[in-house]
Design a protein around this motif. Sequence first.
Motif, PDB file in Angstrom:
ATOM      1  N   HIS A 132       0.803  -1.078   0.123  1.00 22.67           N
ATOM      2  CA  HIS A 132      -0.037   0.029   0.145  1.00 22.67           C
ATOM      3  C   HIS A 132       0.838   1.358   0.037  1.00 22.67           C
ATOM      4  O   HIS A 132       0.849   2.088   0.956  1.00 22.67           O
ATOM      5  N   SER A 133       1.649   1.543  -1.236  1.00 22.14           N
ATOM      6  CA  SER A 133       2.391   2.614  -1.290  1.00 22.14           C
ATOM      7  C   SER A 133       2.105   3.439  -2.384  1.00 22.14           C
ATOM      8  O   SER A 133       1.741   2.889  -3.605  1.00 22.14           O
ATOM      9  N   GLY A 134       2.001   4.615  -2.477  1.00 20.04           N
ATOM     10  CA  GLY A 134       1.562   5.697  -3.607  1.00 20.04           C
ATOM     11  C   GLY A 134       2.971   5.919  -4.519  1.00 20.04           C
ATOM     12  O   GLY A 134       2.864   6.342  -5.345  1.00 20.04           O
ATOM     13  N   THR A 135       4.064   5.450  -3.753  1.00 15.05           N
ATOM     14  CA  THR A 135       5.396   5.767  -4.717  1.00 15.05           C
ATOM     15  C   THR A 135       5.705   4.781  -5.465  1.00 15.05           C
ATOM     16  O   THR A 135       5.787   3.643  -4.975  1.00 15.05           O
ATOM     17  N   THR A 136       5.920   4.969  -6.899  1.00 12.10           N
ATOM     18  CA  THR A 136       6.196   3.521  -7.584  1.00 12.10           C
ATOM     19  C   THR A 136       7.217   2.938  -7.297  1.00 12.10           C
ATOM     20  O   THR A 136       7.127   1.492  -7.168  1.00 12.10           O
ATOM     21  N   LEU A 137       8.504   3.526  -7.192  1.00 13.25           N
ATOM     22  CA  LEU A 137       9.686   2.498  -6.681  1.00 13.25           C
ATOM     23  C   LEU A 137       9.721   1.867  -5.275  1.00 13.25           C
ATOM     24  O   LEU A 137      10.109   0.670  -5.144  1.00 13.25           O
ATOM     25  N   ALA A 138       9.059   2.716  -4.536  1.00 14.26           N
ATOM     26  CA  ALA A 138       8.603   1.705  -3.170  1.00 14.26           C
ATOM     27  C   ALA A 138       7.830   0.614  -3.225  1.00 14.26           C
ATOM     28  O   ALA A 138       7.866  -0.459  -2.813  1.00 14.26           O
ATOM     29  N   ALA A 139       6.780   0.897  -4.087  1.00 14.51           N
ATOM     30  CA  ALA A 139       5.882  -0.158  -4.453  1.00 14.51           C
ATOM     31  C   ALA A 139       6.402  -1.418  -5.269  1.00 14.51           C
ATOM     32  O   ALA A 139       6.102  -2.544  -4.760  1.00 14.51           O
ATOM     33  N   LEU A 140       7.410  -0.957  -6.016  1.00 14.81           N
ATOM     34  CA  LEU A 140       7.875  -2.086  -6.930  1.00 14.81           C
ATOM     35  C   LEU A 140       9.037  -2.838  -6.004  1.00 14.81           C
ATOM     36  O   LEU A 140       8.980  -3.979  -5.949  1.00 14.81           O
ATOM     37  N   ALA A 141       9.789  -2.294  -5.000  1.00 10.68           N
ATOM     38  CA  ALA A 141      10.535  -2.927  -4.086  1.00 10.68           C
ATOM     39  C   ALA A 141       9.715  -3.628  -3.446  1.00 10.68           C
ATOM     40  O   ALA A 141      10.035  -4.849  -2.941  1.00 10.68           O
ATOM     41  N   ALA A 142       8.405  -3.368  -2.562  1.00 11.85           N
ATOM     42  CA  ALA A 142       7.527  -4.309  -2.030  1.00 11.85           C
ATOM     43  C   ALA A 142       6.992  -5.539  -2.902  1.00 11.85           C
ATOM     44  O   ALA A 142       6.888  -6.453  -2.270  1.00 11.85           O
ATOM     45  N   LEU A 143       6.753  -5.226  -3.921  1.00  7.97           N
ATOM     46  CA  LEU A 143       6.164  -6.338  -4.822  1.00  7.97           C
ATOM     47  C   LEU A 143       7.310  -7.485  -4.882  1.00  7.97           C
ATOM     48  O   LEU A 143       7.197  -8.536  -5.249  1.00  7.97           O
ATOM     49  N   ALA A 144       8.468  -6.825  -5.083  1.00 12.20           N
ATOM     50  CA  ALA A 144       9.880  -7.625  -5.108  1.00 12.20           C
ATOM     51  C   ALA A 144      10.075  -8.610  -3.817  1.00 12.20           C
ATOM     52  O   ALA A 144      10.280  -9.896  -3.979  1.00 12.20           O
ATOM     53  N   ALA A 145       9.876  -7.951  -2.677  1.00 10.46           N
ATOM     54  CA  ALA A 145      10.146  -8.440  -1.430  1.00 10.46           C
ATOM     55  C   ALA A 145       9.239  -9.193  -1.318  1.00 10.46           C
ATOM     56  O   ALA A 145       9.384 -10.570  -0.680  1.00 10.46           O
ATOM     57  N   GLY A 146       7.765  -9.114  -1.789  1.00 12.14           N
ATOM     58  CA  GLY A 146       6.747 -10.190  -1.381  1.00 12.14           C
ATOM     59  C   GLY A 146       6.856 -11.390  -2.555  1.00 12.14           C
ATOM     60  O   GLY A 146       5.897 -12.156  -2.301  1.00 12.14           O
ATOM     61  N   GLY A 147       7.431 -11.492  -3.408  1.00 20.49           N
ATOM     62  CA  GLY A 147       7.586 -12.352  -4.378  1.00 20.49           C
ATOM     63  C   GLY A 147       6.711 -12.328  -5.463  1.00 20.49           C
ATOM     64  O   GLY A 147       6.314 -13.168  -6.275  1.00 20.49           O
ATOM     65  N   TYR A 148       6.125 -10.977  -5.757  1.00 20.09           N
ATOM     66  CA  TYR A 148       5.156 -10.880  -6.918  1.00 20.09           C
ATOM     67  C   TYR A 148       5.611 -10.582  -8.112  1.00 20.09           C
ATOM     68  O   TYR A 148       5.019 -10.501  -9.203  1.00 20.09           O
ATOM     69  N   VAL A 149       6.902 -10.215  -8.094  1.00 21.89           N
ATOM     70  CA  VAL A 149       7.652  -9.768  -9.155  1.00 21.89           C
ATOM     71  C   VAL A 149       9.172 -10.332  -9.042  1.00 21.89           C
ATOM     72  O   VAL A 149       9.628 -10.174  -7.764  1.00 21.89           O
ATOM     73  N   GLY A 150       9.735 -10.982  -9.949  1.00 17.28           N
ATOM     74  CA  GLY A 150      11.097 -11.197  -9.597  1.00 17.28           C
ATOM     75  C   GLY A 150      11.944 -10.237  -9.366  1.00 17.28           C
ATOM     76  O   GLY A 150      11.878  -9.143  -9.743  1.00 17.28           O
ATOM     77  N   ARG A 151      13.009 -10.518  -8.601  1.00 19.98           N
ATOM     78  CA  ARG A 151      14.140  -9.634  -8.239  1.00 19.98           C
ATOM     79  C   ARG A 151      14.865  -9.079  -9.365  1.00 19.98           C
ATOM     80  O   ARG A 151      15.114  -7.746  -9.257  1.00 19.98           O
ATOM     81  N   ALA A 152      15.230 -10.067 -10.223  1.00 22.02           N
ATOM     82  CA  ALA A 152      16.145  -9.306 -11.512  1.00 22.02           C
ATOM     83  C   ALA A 152      15.093  -8.376 -12.184  1.00 22.02           C
ATOM     84  O   ALA A 152      15.411  -7.363 -12.490  1.00 22.02           O
ATOM     85  N   ASP A 153      13.862  -8.770 -12.275  1.00 21.85           N
ATOM     86  CA  ASP A 153      12.906  -7.850 -13.109  1.00 21.85           C
ATOM     87  C   ASP A 153      12.767  -6.440 -12.471  1.00 21.85           C
ATOM     88  O   ASP A 153      12.693  -5.519 -13.044  1.00 21.85           O
ATOM     89  N   ALA A 154      12.610  -6.669 -10.959  1.00 19.70           N
ATOM     90  CA  ALA A 154      12.495  -5.534 -10.255  1.00 19.70           C
ATOM     91  C   ALA A 154      13.468  -4.687 -10.614  1.00 19.70           C
ATOM     92  O   ALA A 154      13.561  -3.406 -10.600  1.00 19.70           O
ATOM     93  N   ALA A 155      14.703  -5.047 -10.195  1.00 20.80           N
ATOM     94  CA  ALA A 155      16.016  -4.362 -10.227  1.00 20.80           C
ATOM     95  C   ALA A 155      16.077  -3.767 -11.684  1.00 20.80           C
ATOM     96  O   ALA A 155      16.579  -2.396 -11.773  1.00 20.80           O
ATOM     97  N   GLN A 156      15.819  -4.424 -12.811  1.00 19.38           N
ATOM     98  CA  GLN A 156      15.913  -3.874 -14.157  1.00 19.38           C
ATOM     99  C   GLN A 156      14.750  -2.744 -14.276  1.00 19.38           C
ATOM    100  O   GLN A 156      15.183  -1.580 -14.939  1.00 19.38           O
TER     101      GLN A 156
END
Length: 995
Positions: free
Chosen positions: A383-407
Amino acid sequence: MTVPGRRSSTFTRLLRHGFTDPSAAERLLGLDELASLRDDSVLLDALGATADPDLALRGLVRLVEAQPEAERTTLTTTLLSAKPFRDRLLGVLGTSEALADHLARHPRDWQALVTYEAVDLHPGIAEFEQGLAGADEPVALRVAYRRCLLSIAARDVCGTTDVTQTAAELADLATATLRAALRIARAAAPEDAAVCRLSVIAMGKCGGNELNYVSDVDVIFVGEAADGADEAKALQAATRLASHLMRICSETTIEGAIWPVDANLRPEGRNGPLVRTLSSHLAYYQRWAKTWEFQALLKARPVAGDAELGAAYVDALSPLVWQAAERENFVPDVQKMRRRVVDNIPAAQVDRELKLGPGGLRDVEFAVQLLQLVHGRSDATLHSGTTLAALAALAAGGYVGRADAAQLDDAYRFLRAMEHRIQLFRLRRTHLVPEGAEDLRRLGRSLGLRTDPVAELNREWRRHAAVVRRLHEKLFYRPLLDAVAQLAPGEIRLSPEAAGQRLEALGYADPAAALRHLEALSSGVSRKAAIQRTLLPVLLGWFADSADPDAGLLGFRKVSDALGKTPWYLRLLRDEGAAAENLARVLSAGRLAPDLLLRAPEAVAILGDPEGLKPRGREHLEQEILAAVGRADGAEQAVAAARGVRRRELFRTAAADLIRSYGTEDSPREPDPGALVDRVGQAVTDLNAATLAGALRAAVRAEWGDTLPTRFAVIGMGRFGGHELSYGSDADVLFVHEPREGVDEQEAARAATRVVTEMRRLLQLPTADPPLLIDADLRPEGKSGPMVRTLKSYEAYYRRWSLVWESQALLRAEPMAGDPELGARFIELIDPLRYPMEGLGEEAVREIRRLKARMETERLPRGADPTLHAKLGRGGLSDVEWTVQLLQMRHGWAEPGLRTTRTRAALAAAHAAGLIPTEEAQTLDEAWVLATRVRNAVMLVRGRPGDTFPSEPRELAAVGRYLGYTPGHVGELVDDYRRITRRARAVMEELFYGA
């Protein structure tokens, strides 16, 4: 002569320091105002380090000229003595023409860049409010705003802050500015301020703490009556205050505008009231709001006015935001909206559009927001309104691959930095990459690209845009998202209390065992468990949409256990197309495919590759198998390698068959059952032919190396030669050889016999894979005759002793492995036998009819229902094939189309030649296809061959699902089979027996 020399030296130095117009720069440095700076190499180095040294020097001259005489020395002294200040000032002047204009109009504002303290490096809202203090009228507020903006830009261009910190500072400055503007509006109308409560809710990039230098600031206004005030009058007062606030920020004067305040994200947009009460907002969102409006609310944040009212607004609407994904067609709606944005970009601009175009910032933002809204219902960390913070949370939760999130993170930062520097130049709202070489050079240098700024900028920009587009397509359009969105909130995270009842309701026969599997797969705090918790609710539904959900879940656990330490496995299911749904269909459809997969779990990768379900041709398979045989240390290892390829390819064929039979989101159900039968028959035939070629090579290498003393060929017969193999079919074959020149016939015969014996031994070695059994009983003299003959021996036998049934069997003969020339000569030998000139005599026709009638009475298994036996029963495979083969033998000499080993092709040719009427041909074809599919289904479901329908209810239901019958309608399957084959039997009796 000294002046030209000096000029030449300065000119060269200016070129070396990055000036593009050194003549003009030399003139500016010669001005009296810069006398104290002219010969200082430190200044020249600092100018050369800026994005545009020419622009920086022009701005410096204007600033120095604008200084009161008494302060000019202070500026030049500070410039030479304080490196942080020098870098800040010149960095801004070399990047932003607009801020240079501001400094020329307000020459004392350079002092805002002198301080270099911790609080100055990372200011927040309170510091910006202090910077705006005392600005009690709109023009003063604009000046103070630009002064604060100057310090933000200085930290940005010097690298003191990164792009996300800069965007956050801009949002904090916008917050402070909105508060100051509201303060001015209230002071101008104290009577309005007294009767209403007004809260300003930031939306968009301001709400997300990621604002641009120049951007609309999206807001929503919430109003309530003050204690004792009339609500209607309070809303009118709040509307006047809100309108005044918007004018203060948006109007353009000599000092420019601050930025437009845009309230069009409010309920009903421009047609709706500017200010609503909280209850009015809530009613609108509950009844009328569209999907995009909830997506916009993701970034809602109270920033000014009544803090308590703002907090109440967010608290009231937040639950609706995180329920939005449950709306019908939510995911497709968001995807369509993104496509509409791209479609509306003018064609001439689409390749330069940094924000809205393909591979632009919006691709990242929409993908992140869609994933947030789908998964954030049950995971508050998203629940973050900030794009990159939300992307980091998605990666931490396993919803997005870490390599994909980093790219994505890296690409988004680069694109945002480009956007910032483009806007900073003239402080204009634009997202178009400039086209001019000078602008591109300044932009590239501002991003640290110095060797060849224009080329490097274009290369980096295109690289990052390509990454964004690829990952956007991968994340934004993956089928799993829509499936997760359709789950009820309680189903997203499985709780043991409710799971048992849900599993039972879904059709799991053993909920307790299913719960144990779920616990084993999803317990713990590891990333693997987190991804499993995302996958399992969806997979459970797909398993339930099968005849045996328990088997599907058990198979998934076994595959997951086998691939537990393989990093790509869960990532594949989460990210790659329809891999998860394909796996669910395959695991829950029967025993054969899961058994094959568990013996080669890495083959699951096939299910995520768009090309993975396409069968490999015989040439490709033979090359792979022969290469594997060549690398092996001995015959048994060679055949084991060949079996490994066969196992994988059988899985590929079975998986493709099941997925096309069931139908999935990405692969709709195949409408033509005959096409499915043909694909399976061809694929299994090619695979078995390649495997026999491997076994032959292994047998030869074991004793003779590369060359056998006799030429050798394997001729496919029956379904093998007809390219009509089922999953469990034997390979009917004939073996033929011909001694090489100079080799004794007896030696050649012994070598050929040993090769056949070794091939059969190798292929009969114990294995858990479906066996490939060689059946040579169709050879001359049957089981009593030699296993392998020379071509001359075959010729002599067929000339003197051949019976009509042997000619009929040869209708399906086709070379499958070994010496291709010898195989072709064998076909030349037998063509006159199988397609006799002038057709068959009446005695031969009567003999074929007698053989068929005898087979019907003697070979049908005892107790088998003749109406349900797919091979030998009424209207089954045998009835259709003997009918077609009789036509081939009677008319093949005159009709070239009949000279084929394939039943369906021969049937079509007979119809085309007018030998079978249309309706009768369709009836026979339909029955043959259905009977073949029943045999395939039985093998897929039970894991062993069979010619009759299973008696066990779940197995029968699974056969029904494969054939397209929904649960509860298996009885219709049996009735339809009997009806179709009864009609085929009637046609057969007329055409074959002449009834």
